[in-house]
Design a protein around this motif. Sequence first.
Motif, PDB file in Angstrom:
ATOM      1  N   ILE A   3       5.264  12.875   9.415  1.00 35.16           N
ATOM      2  CA  ILE A   3       6.201  12.718   8.458  1.00 35.16           C
ATOM      3  C   ILE A   3       5.780  13.111   6.977  1.00 35.16           C
ATOM      4  O   ILE A   3       4.534  12.715   6.649  1.00 35.16           O
ATOM      5  N   ASP A   4       6.528  14.170   6.404  1.00 34.26           N
ATOM      6  CA  ASP A   4       5.973  14.624   5.237  1.00 34.26           C
ATOM      7  C   ASP A   4       6.443  13.879   4.105  1.00 34.26           C
ATOM      8  O   ASP A   4       5.505  14.108   2.927  1.00 34.26           O
ATOM      9  N   MET A   5       7.395  13.165   4.097  1.00 32.32           N
ATOM     10  CA  MET A   5       7.926  12.548   2.843  1.00 32.32           C
ATOM     11  C   MET A   5       8.432  11.021   3.058  1.00 32.32           C
ATOM     12  O   MET A   5       9.354  10.982   4.299  1.00 32.32           O
TER      13      MET A   5
ATOM     14  N   ASP B  63       0.926  -1.264  -0.064  1.00 33.28           N
ATOM     15  CA  ASP B  63      -0.115  -0.031  -0.050  1.00 33.28           C
ATOM     16  C   ASP B  63       0.778   1.170   0.043  1.00 33.28           C
ATOM     17  O   ASP B  63       1.467   1.526   1.027  1.00 33.28           O
ATOM     18  N   LEU B  64       0.902   2.135  -1.020  1.00 27.51           N
ATOM     19  CA  LEU B  64       1.608   3.077  -1.181  1.00 27.51           C
ATOM     20  C   LEU B  64       1.011   4.390  -1.414  1.00 27.51           C
ATOM     21  O   LEU B  64       1.518   5.439  -1.431  1.00 27.51           O
ATOM     22  N   GLU B  65      -0.525   4.279  -0.850  1.00 27.13           N
ATOM     23  CA  GLU B  65      -1.242   5.598  -1.095  1.00 27.13           C
ATOM     24  C   GLU B  65      -2.381   5.570  -0.014  1.00 27.13           C
ATOM     25  O   GLU B  65      -2.261   6.237   1.044  1.00 27.13           O
TER      26      GLU B  65
ATOM     27  N   THR C 207       5.161  15.313  -3.948  1.00 29.61           N
ATOM     28  CA  THR C 207       5.614  15.986  -2.666  1.00 29.61           C
ATOM     29  C   THR C 207       5.752  15.049  -1.554  1.00 29.61           C
ATOM     30  O   THR C 207       6.229  15.517  -0.416  1.00 29.61           O
ATOM     31  N   ARG C 208       5.415  13.832  -1.542  1.00 28.44           N
ATOM     32  CA  ARG C 208       5.161  12.909  -0.531  1.00 28.44           C
ATOM     33  C   ARG C 208       6.187  11.680  -0.640  1.00 28.44           C
ATOM     34  O   ARG C 208       6.625  11.178   0.414  1.00 28.44           O
TER      35      ARG C 208
ATOM     36  N   ILE D  92      -0.030   7.190   3.087  1.00 26.82           N
ATOM     37  CA  ILE D  92       0.021   8.532   3.337  1.00 26.82           C
ATOM     38  C   ILE D  92      -0.825   8.989   4.634  1.00 26.82           C
ATOM     39  O   ILE D  92      -0.184   9.945   5.355  1.00 26.82           O
ATOM     40  N   PRO D  93      -2.015   8.561   4.894  1.00 32.51           N
ATOM     41  CA  PRO D  93      -2.477   8.953   6.231  1.00 32.51           C
ATOM     42  C   PRO D  93      -2.035   8.571   7.406  1.00 32.51           C
ATOM     43  O   PRO D  93      -1.771   9.384   8.385  1.00 32.51           O
TER      44      PRO D  93
END
Length: 346
Positions: free
Chosen positions: A71-73, A57-59, A111-112, A63-64
């Motif tokens: 963590i921003d990136m 799961d890369l999204e 950006t992530r 991301i949540p």
Amino acid sequence: MTQDYKRIGTEEAFMTPLVVDLFKKGVEDGSISDPGFVGMYKLLFAPDTVKLPLLLDLEEGRIPEMDAAGIDMHVLAQTAPGLQIFDKDTAVGAMPDVNDYLVDVIARHPTRFAGLASIAPQDPEASAREIERARTKLDLGGVMINSHTHDEWLSDEKFWPILEAAEANDMPIYIHPQTPMTGLKAFTDYGIDLAFYGFAVEVSTHMLTIILSGALDRFPKLKFVLGHLGEGLPYWLYRFDYMQYSTDRPNLKMRPNPVKRELPNISDYIRRNIWITTSGMPAPEPIKFATKQMGEDHILYAMDYPYEMDREEVPMTEEGVPDAQKKKFWEDNARGLFHIDGPVGA
């Protein structure tokens, strides 16, 4: 203090469906027989394990979770042992697909996510070409190598086309652990072969052989990255230098090394050519010590997601980093090392 920096995690793992299928096939048909990997597969990568969905799961979920942890990136890299466990043809064939898959994900969330290229050291020349493609065509910022490839290390000169390409393209090589070589039976006998202990021993030994092989004299601008606060190396700097071979105490020092080194001390190479991350090691006091040993320009943050995903480790890590150093530690060192030029964060 107002936060004037972004937080970049620099050792964050993923898998592709292709590699999952190759792992599964190799275990089921017996073409992958390394006992350490087979145990790791059953624990982490088999279809019914908890970690596999998180790696794939890369999204939607990742991301949540990044947002919740602050963590921003993520700098993404194919999880160990990557393509290195396969035969040469399988690894070389999968290599561009894995990197193209990663680049597609980054393009959807620029950006992530940033990324490190996967290579197949089984074919050093093909890997060298893929390193150049990864930097010049795909805009990836480094290379992930999961330590040994079929019980061989990068200190062997047959792998040096990889080192040459990495230096020429300013692609840092992140040496990530995998299970120790099959000859080190004691590690599996006592269950200390994985992250508990064996990972650090395997990688730190690998890195020392690279230094002593003369590789960093041949390629002095080559950059390496080690996780887990340098796999113990910063703790040993004094000992390495003190125990170097000398004629006054030959029975206690190193045996003579036939390779002539340009720098006087082993610690000089470690401080010049190695960067370290905090993956899985958020404790403040070790971070302070490692920073003192390596210098504030050579230490940067990593969580080691999803193997480590404790949100409390972010404030714990903050305690080990002085305010004046925080921007370097969390953001600037990662940007410079891994060629992260654009905006970071949501």
